[in-house]
Design a protein around this motif. Sequence first.
Motif, PDB file in Angstrom:
ATOM      1  N   GLU A  31       0.850  -1.197   0.000  1.00  0.00           N
ATOM      2  CA  GLU A  31       0.000   0.000   0.000  1.00  0.00           C
ATOM      3  C   GLU A  31       0.884   1.244   0.000  1.00  0.00           C
ATOM      4  N   LEU A  32       0.638   2.169  -0.950  1.00  0.00           N
ATOM      5  CA  LEU A  32       1.411   3.411  -1.063  1.00  0.00           C
ATOM      6  C   LEU A  32       0.510   4.594  -0.732  1.00  0.00           C
ATOM      7  N   ASP A  33       1.040   5.503   0.068  1.00  0.00           N
ATOM      8  CA  ASP A  33       0.331   6.721   0.488  1.00  0.00           C
ATOM      9  C   ASP A  33       0.939   7.919  -0.238  1.00  0.00           C
ATOM     10  N   SER A  34       0.119   8.663  -0.997  1.00  0.00           N
ATOM     11  CA  SER A  34       0.642   9.787  -1.786  1.00  0.00           C
ATOM     12  C   SER A  34       1.251  10.884  -0.919  1.00  0.00           C
ATOM     13  N   MET A  35       0.822  10.973   0.373  1.00  0.00           N
ATOM     14  CA  MET A  35       1.337  12.012   1.261  1.00  0.00           C
ATOM     15  C   MET A  35       2.697  11.634   1.845  1.00  0.00           C
ATOM     16  N   LYS A  36       3.047  10.321   1.830  1.00  0.00           N
ATOM     17  CA  LYS A  36       4.322   9.864   2.390  1.00  0.00           C
ATOM     18  C   LYS A  36       5.314   9.469   1.300  1.00  0.00           C
ATOM     19  N   VAL A  59     -10.533  -0.671  -6.509  1.00  0.00           N
ATOM     20  CA  VAL A  59     -11.939  -0.881  -6.837  1.00  0.00           C
ATOM     21  C   VAL A  59     -12.105  -1.397  -8.259  1.00  0.00           C
ATOM     22  N   CYS A  60     -11.638  -0.586  -9.228  1.00  0.00           N
ATOM     23  CA  CYS A  60     -11.852  -0.955 -10.632  1.00  0.00           C
ATOM     24  C   CYS A  60     -10.689  -1.755 -11.206  1.00  0.00           C
ATOM     25  N   GLU A  61      -9.574  -1.904 -10.434  1.00  0.00           N
ATOM     26  CA  GLU A  61      -8.403  -2.677 -10.846  1.00  0.00           C
ATOM     27  C   GLU A  61      -7.720  -2.107 -12.072  1.00  0.00           C
ATOM     28  N   GLU A  62      -7.976  -0.837 -12.410  1.00  0.00           N
ATOM     29  CA  GLU A  62      -7.297  -0.174 -13.511  1.00  0.00           C
ATOM     30  C   GLU A  62      -5.972   0.398 -13.023  1.00  0.00           C
ATOM     31  N   GLN A  63      -5.033   0.577 -13.986  1.00  0.00           N
ATOM     32  CA  GLN A  63      -3.720   1.100 -13.618  1.00  0.00           C
ATOM     33  C   GLN A  63      -3.830   2.573 -13.214  1.00  0.00           C
ATOM     34  N   MET A  64      -3.006   2.948 -12.221  1.00  0.00           N
ATOM     35  CA  MET A  64      -2.988   4.321 -11.745  1.00  0.00           C
ATOM     36  C   MET A  64      -1.585   4.890 -11.870  1.00  0.00           C
ATOM     37  N   SER A  65      -1.501   6.228 -11.876  1.00  0.00           N
ATOM     38  CA  SER A  65      -0.216   6.923 -11.956  1.00  0.00           C
ATOM     39  C   SER A  65      -0.151   7.949 -10.840  1.00  0.00           C
ATOM     40  N   PHE A  66       1.055   8.503 -10.623  1.00  0.00           N
ATOM     41  CA  PHE A  66       1.287   9.443  -9.518  1.00  0.00           C
ATOM     42  C   PHE A  66       1.450  10.860 -10.058  1.00  0.00           C
ATOM     43  N   LYS A  67       0.795  11.805  -9.396  1.00  0.00           N
ATOM     44  CA  LYS A  67       0.935  13.231  -9.740  1.00  0.00           C
ATOM     45  C   LYS A  67       1.464  13.963  -8.512  1.00  0.00           C
ATOM     46  N   ARG A  68       2.528  14.744  -8.692  1.00  0.00           N
ATOM     47  CA  ARG A  68       3.222  15.364  -7.558  1.00  0.00           C
ATOM     48  C   ARG A  68       2.414  16.464  -6.897  1.00  0.00           C
ATOM     49  N   GLY A  69       1.437  17.023  -7.569  1.00  0.00           N
ATOM     50  CA  GLY A  69       0.666  18.133  -7.000  1.00  0.00           C
ATOM     51  C   GLY A  69       1.302  19.463  -7.344  1.00  0.00           C
ATOM     52  N   TYR A  70       0.511  20.505  -7.294  1.00  0.00           N
ATOM     53  CA  TYR A  70       0.980  21.850  -7.625  1.00  0.00           C
ATOM     54  C   TYR A  70       0.089  22.858  -6.924  1.00  0.00           C
ATOM     55  N   ASP A  71       0.613  24.065  -6.760  1.00  0.00           N
ATOM     56  CA  ASP A  71      -0.092  25.147  -6.050  1.00  0.00           C
ATOM     57  C   ASP A  71      -0.622  24.602  -4.721  1.00  0.00           C
ATOM     58  N   LYS A  72      -1.937  24.641  -4.546  1.00  0.00           N
ATOM     59  CA  LYS A  72      -2.533  24.193  -3.299  1.00  0.00           C
ATOM     60  C   LYS A  72      -3.038  22.751  -3.377  1.00  0.00           C
ATOM     61  N   LYS A  73      -2.831  22.065  -4.484  1.00  0.00           N
ATOM     62  CA  LYS A  73      -3.322  20.696  -4.654  1.00  0.00           C
ATOM     63  C   LYS A  73      -2.280  19.718  -4.123  1.00  0.00           C
ATOM     64  N   SER A  74      -2.702  18.767  -3.314  1.00  0.00           N
ATOM     65  CA  SER A  74      -1.795  17.812  -2.688  1.00  0.00           C
ATOM     66  C   SER A  74      -1.407  16.721  -3.682  1.00  0.00           C
ATOM     67  N   PRO A  75      -0.295  16.010  -3.450  1.00  0.00           N
ATOM     68  CA  PRO A  75       0.072  14.860  -4.286  1.00  0.00           C
ATOM     69  C   PRO A  75      -1.036  13.798  -4.228  1.00  0.00           C
ATOM     70  N   HIS A  76      -1.268  13.106  -5.373  1.00  0.00           N
ATOM     71  CA  HIS A  76      -2.353  12.126  -5.388  1.00  0.00           C
ATOM     72  C   HIS A  76      -2.132  11.144  -6.531  1.00  0.00           C
ATOM     73  N   PHE A  77      -2.933  10.064  -6.523  1.00  0.00           N
ATOM     74  CA  PHE A  77      -2.911   9.067  -7.590  1.00  0.00           C
ATOM     75  C   PHE A  77      -4.139   9.273  -8.462  1.00  0.00           C
ATOM     76  N   PHE A  78      -4.018   8.954  -9.765  1.00  0.00           N
ATOM     77  CA  PHE A  78      -5.138   9.125 -10.682  1.00  0.00           C
ATOM     78  C   PHE A  78      -5.171   7.963 -11.674  1.00  0.00           C
ATOM     79  N   HIS A  79      -6.369   7.708 -12.243  1.00  0.00           N
ATOM     80  CA  HIS A  79      -6.531   6.636 -13.229  1.00  0.00           C
ATOM     81  C   HIS A  79      -5.947   7.069 -14.564  1.00  0.00           C
TER      82      HIS A  79
END
Length: 625
Positions: A31-36, A59-79
Amino acid sequence: MQFTYVPYFNNWESVFPSGKETIAFEKRFIELDSMKLDKQTEGKLIQGKNSPYKAFCPVCEEQMSFKRGYDKKSPHFFHINRDECFSFESLAHGSTKKYLYRLFMHAGYHVKEESFQKGNEKGARADVAVLHQINGEKEIKLAIEVQASGIRIAEVVKRINFYYEKDVPTAWILVLDSFFPPRKVQQAEGEIEISGYEGTRISTFNTEEKKYDFTYIEPTEERPFFVTGKINKAFDFLMDLYHTVVAVDHEGYVFLIRREPDSAYQRAQAILDGESIESLEDKFLISRIEESYIVPLLLETEVLPAEFAGEQADYSSERNTVSFTGSEHRSEMLEKLKRADNVIDYRKPGTMEESLNSVKLARESRVAQREALKKLQKEREEQRKRDEEEKRKEEIRKKEEEWRREQNFAQEKREVEQRFIHESAIFRQNWQADLKAREFIDFQEFRYWINDMEQSLSIWKKSYETLAFTPNFSEEVVAFMEAARSNYEYHQEKQRRNKRLLAEKQRKVLEENEARESWRRKLDILNKNEEEFPAEMANEIISVRQDFWNIYVNLPPKENKVLFEKKHFPNGLAPWFLKRKFKWQQQQTEIQKKKWKEEEKNKAKLNKQKRDKLEEYEWEQLKLF
């Protein structure tokens, strides 16, 4: 999303040191946490479709990628290949949402995951939106937020007040094991993890195995709840606002956490005084909730505005009811959540045969807090009245004392005035007799006499300084002393006047020299090249030349620019000035050309209008014939 999952592989700790091994769907994952996650090393390993390691949505078992975040948006994973997915932050978060969906749908309510937009600003998104039908339209009845991780108070305020505008209550469900993360403690046998909260389980010592056994509290009992880990300000804020909160744990138990009614008075006092009482100092009770009480308990959530001094909340005081227009969750979306069944099993609340009335307990805490607040406000109002009465009595006492002081002062003043009149007459007789008896040889001797008289007068004045009232000294004495002193001051003033004239003359000479030096320096800066000056004068050269240029271009039209140039450039125009002047004249020429073209265009337009009117008039005349 905040979490994603990578299939288990050997030596994964060296590749993803921030990861955590977990078991879901009967398989092992990291398990990977985007904040850590380390953005420079770990993040790059799962970025893009062709990344070295594949991260998948739980949930959907689709591949996800990592986005570092910018401005006030936190780092997160997206489909990568899907625009929509039933998104949640973690498996525990999704399991809790799924359980709440089923409870409210079985209770006859419509359930949506809804999104609002407020102007051009981003709206709020409820984890569970409960709707009911009024006059043929579905309107929101309750917004539920499932919180499985830490959150800023400002974000809590924003979400609550967003729905407060719509006259909709916001209920919060806390996932205890994630909301109060365990803390690490160093002991003799090594570093161990200790739960961030206590109260849901009872520990008993097993004498045979010599260890502690843990069992959950009984459905019919209520025990103290403690926060043992890091202080969670969001929890303190929610308890201050609602006084109760619903929580779940990873074992599938549902709990009611409420403030102990006996501590409501203490908490109300702290709120009115603006003091902060953290959860470590507060007193809470916890009990298990039977499944039939969950829906009515959440529906009784009050519609309250949230206020937070640390960050101003953006919400309007006007409230109105609006209908939801989002898409309702279909059964096939809920079927996808069956993959999360192994994470949290929520069948336990439905197996309880006997339990406490959670709705009644929550009402008791809210009523206790309100009654405590009313009682405290009443006590403070009574105290305020008592203070005002004491203040009024104190003011009367002060006025009486002031009146007595004034009477004493008036009596003392009369006595001092009588004494002063007697002494003044004696003093006046003495210095008049002494002045007549003396024959002054020169001004120096007269000045000595004046000084002696002033000293005598000063001693006389000091005899009255310790008294509450100091009288005005005899006008005759003062007049004589001023007349005698004027002879002395005349000579002194003459000397001072001569000194002032000399100082003024010297000042004017100095100013003229400084003005000439400043003019010479300015001409050098304007006429010489930059290479002839030291490097530290670069800023001064730029400033002087820019000021001169601003004066030059803003000269009135009647001012002769040629004479102005000759005055400042006696040996011919400097190269820097010629360059600026040439460019400026080109700009002025272009402006004048545009102006002329515009005037010619207007003239042509006016002539055309005149011709059109003349032709129209001739045509009208021709029609008459």
